[in-house]
Design a protein around this motif. Structure first.
Motif, PDB file in Angstrom:
ATOM      1  N   ALA A 194       9.696  -4.342   9.257  1.00 22.84           N
ATOM      2  CA  ALA A 194       8.725  -5.428   9.180  1.00 22.84           C
ATOM      3  C   ALA A 194       7.378  -4.934   9.694  1.00 22.84           C
ATOM      4  CB  ALA A 194       9.185  -6.631   9.995  1.00 22.84           C
ATOM      5  N   ASP A 237       4.609   0.864   0.646  1.00 29.11           N
ATOM      6  CA  ASP A 237       4.808  -0.272  -0.265  1.00 29.11           C
ATOM      7  C   ASP A 237       3.954  -1.462   0.171  1.00 29.11           C
ATOM      8  OD1 ASP A 237       6.602   1.177  -1.752  1.00 29.11           O
ATOM      9  OD2 ASP A 237       8.375   0.373  -0.740  1.00 29.11           O
ATOM     10  N   PHE A 238       3.925  -1.680   1.478  1.00 24.48           N
ATOM     11  CA  PHE A 238       3.130  -2.792   2.003  1.00 24.48           C
ATOM     12  C   PHE A 238       1.644  -2.607   1.683  1.00 24.48           C
ATOM     13  CE2 PHE A 238       0.301  -4.043   5.504  1.00 24.48           C
ATOM     14  CZ  PHE A 238       0.366  -5.431   5.343  1.00 24.48           C
ATOM     15  N   ILE A 297       4.541  -1.033  12.280  1.00 27.00           N
ATOM     16  CA  ILE A 297       5.832  -1.457  11.734  1.00 27.00           C
ATOM     17  C   ILE A 297       6.898  -1.472  12.829  1.00 27.00           C
ATOM     18  CG2 ILE A 297       5.263  -0.550   9.462  1.00 27.00           C
ATOM     19  CD1 ILE A 297       7.416   1.634  10.004  1.00 27.00           C
ATOM     20  N   PHE A 311       8.251   2.226   3.427  1.00 30.75           N
ATOM     21  CA  PHE A 311       8.083   0.776   3.559  1.00 30.75           C
ATOM     22  C   PHE A 311       6.617   0.435   3.815  1.00 30.75           C
ATOM     23  CE2 PHE A 311       7.731  -2.922   6.343  1.00 30.75           C
ATOM     24  CZ  PHE A 311       8.404  -3.893   5.610  1.00 30.75           C
ATOM     25  N   SER A 312       5.984   1.191   4.698  1.00 31.64           N
ATOM     26  CA  SER A 312       4.564   0.961   5.007  1.00 31.64           C
ATOM     27  C   SER A 312       3.691   1.204   3.787  1.00 31.64           C
ATOM     28  CB  SER A 312       4.125   1.870   6.157  1.00 31.64           C
ATOM     29  OG  SER A 312       4.925   1.666   7.292  1.00 31.64           O
ATOM     30  N   TYR A 367       7.859 -10.568   2.335  1.00 35.73           N
ATOM     31  CA  TYR A 367       8.925  -9.576   2.534  1.00 35.73           C
ATOM     32  C   TYR A 367       8.505  -8.473   3.502  1.00 35.73           C
ATOM     33  CZ  TYR A 367      11.267 -11.751  -1.434  1.00 35.73           C
ATOM     34  OH  TYR A 367      11.879 -12.638  -2.264  1.00 35.73           O
ATOM     35  N   TYR A 368       7.248  -8.493   3.901  1.00 38.53           N
ATOM     36  CA  TYR A 368       6.732  -7.476   4.817  1.00 38.53           C
ATOM     37  C   TYR A 368       6.257  -8.066   6.147  1.00 38.53           C
ATOM     38  CZ  TYR A 368       6.513  -4.723   0.510  1.00 38.53           C
ATOM     39  OH  TYR A 368       6.832  -4.079  -0.664  1.00 38.53           O
TER      40      TYR A 368
END
Length: 382
Positions: free
Chosen positions: A224, A105-106, A214, A102-103, A129-130
């Motif tokens: 998030a 992708d951010f 995160i 996720f990180s 979305y982040y």
């Protein structure tokens, strides 16, 4: 004198008589008690013994059941306490692989933008979305000259810090490509000879370290980025010193048996590179490596082979460098393998391939044996 003797004799006779009377009364009392017990036995109703035995059995069963109840109560309370402890030991989900992805992708979205208001609106949408709404407003870069791109393979994980409470700080090394078309246009206008040529933008490639905080929301089950990422720097140095090998400290074998082991190793890696799983199951017991290399690499040779004692007399540990070639290009690679062999009926089988747990258990066993010998020597000295 006669009177005195007569008196003394009479006294003795009286004492004897009294003692005889006492014995007689005690015997009569015993006889009376026996008669009373006989009468009681005769007067007892039928089933008296059965009732007594039943009462005794009842109370024994009652006490046994009471004991079981107490044991269940205490064991259940112990289990509830243990379950409470396990519930309290929460795993930080922000540290999971999903959190790292996720990180990543951010970071990919954070360092990718074009010039123009339309792109700015798209970035606000993507980053929503982040990032929380308030944070997102400050995250969008508003540069009017430089655009930015980043390849996903140029986002390299460097550090993960546990912040507890489902929070973590994940640091990446990133390679960013900036392009300035405005600078390229100015160069074209200033150079009349290149008017027919296309605009070549000014390009800059730079490496940065960025730390992403995160958070994992258990209720909404999502990640998030709860604050803006921060730039940092990691002083990455070359590794000069050697790191201790897994086989360090094991007892080497240098007798005649090493020739048979080396011969088996040649045969084994030839089969390991080429044979199918059906054939390899006869010589490899380790379930994680029974597929071998499935002809993706070719066996060339062995180098730097070392043989050590195993846990048992029929077991050996072999560390060797294996030269493997890529079949289509012939490019050679050297790989280190650590095998655990077992000898049975004049043949070897491979118990484990690259199994650190086996070696750690062997080292622990050797340490325990040394400590035991030292204790025995100390007892002898005392």
């Amino acid at each position: 004198m006669r009177k005195k003797l007569g008196k003394s004799i009479n006294k003795k006779d009286g004492i004897v008589k009294k003692s005889m009377d006492v014995l007689k009364k005690s015997s009569e009392n015993e006889k009376r008690k026996k008669d009373m017990r006989k009468l009681e036995k005769k007067s007892r109703p039928k089933g008296y013994r059965a009732k007594k035995l039943g009462a005794f059995t009842f109370w024994m069963l009652f006490l046994f059941m009471l004991l079981i109840v107490f044991v269940n109560i205490f064991s259940s309370s112990g289990k509830s306490k243990a379950s409470d402890k396990t519930e309290n030991l929460q795993v930080n989900k922000a540290l999971a692989a999903e959190g790292v992805e996720f990180s990543k992708d951010f970071v990919s979205e954070y360092f990718t933008w074009n010039i123009g208001d339309e792109d700015r609106e798209q970035r606000v949408e993507k980053l929503s979305y982040y990032l929380p709404k308030e944070v997102n407003a400050h995250a969008v870069i508003a540069d009017k000259q430089w655009k930015s791109t980043i390849a996903r393979e140029d986002i390299i994980l460097k550090e993960v810090e546990d912040l507890a409470d489902n929070r973590a700080r994940i640091t990446f090394q990133v390679k960013i490509n900036f392009e300035n078309f405005a600078a390229g246009q100015e160069k074209k206008e200033n150079n009349k000879k290149t008017e027919k040529n296309r605009v070549v933008p000014e390009k800059i490639e730079t490496v940065k370290y960025i730390s992403v905080p995160i958070f994992y929301d258990d209720e909404k089950r999502r990640f998030a980025v709860y604050e803006l990422p921060s730039f940092t720097y990691l002083d990455e140095q070359k590794i000069d010193e050697n790191i201790e090998s897994e086989t360090e400290g094991l007892k080497p074998i240098k007798d005649g048996s090493t020739q048979n082991v080396r011969a088996f190793m040649e045969t084994f890696f030839e089969a390991y590179a080429n044979d199918s799983k059906d054939k390899l199951t006869y010589i490899i017991e380790d379930p994680h490596h029974q597929n071998g290399l499935n002809q993706t690499m070719s066996f060339v040779s062995l180098k730097n082979t070392e043989i050590f004692e195993g846990k048992k007399a029929n077991e050996k540990i072999v560390k060797t460098d294996v030269v493997l070639a890529e079949p289509k290009t012939g490019i050679e690679f050297t790989s280190t393998y650590i095998l655990v062999l077992a000898e049975s009926e004049m043949r070897y089988t491979v118990l484990f391939v690259n199994n650190k747990q086996y070696i750690d258990e062997l080292k622990d066993k050797e340490i325990a044996n040394v400590e035991k010998e030292m204790d025995m020597e100390g007892e002898k000295d005392n």
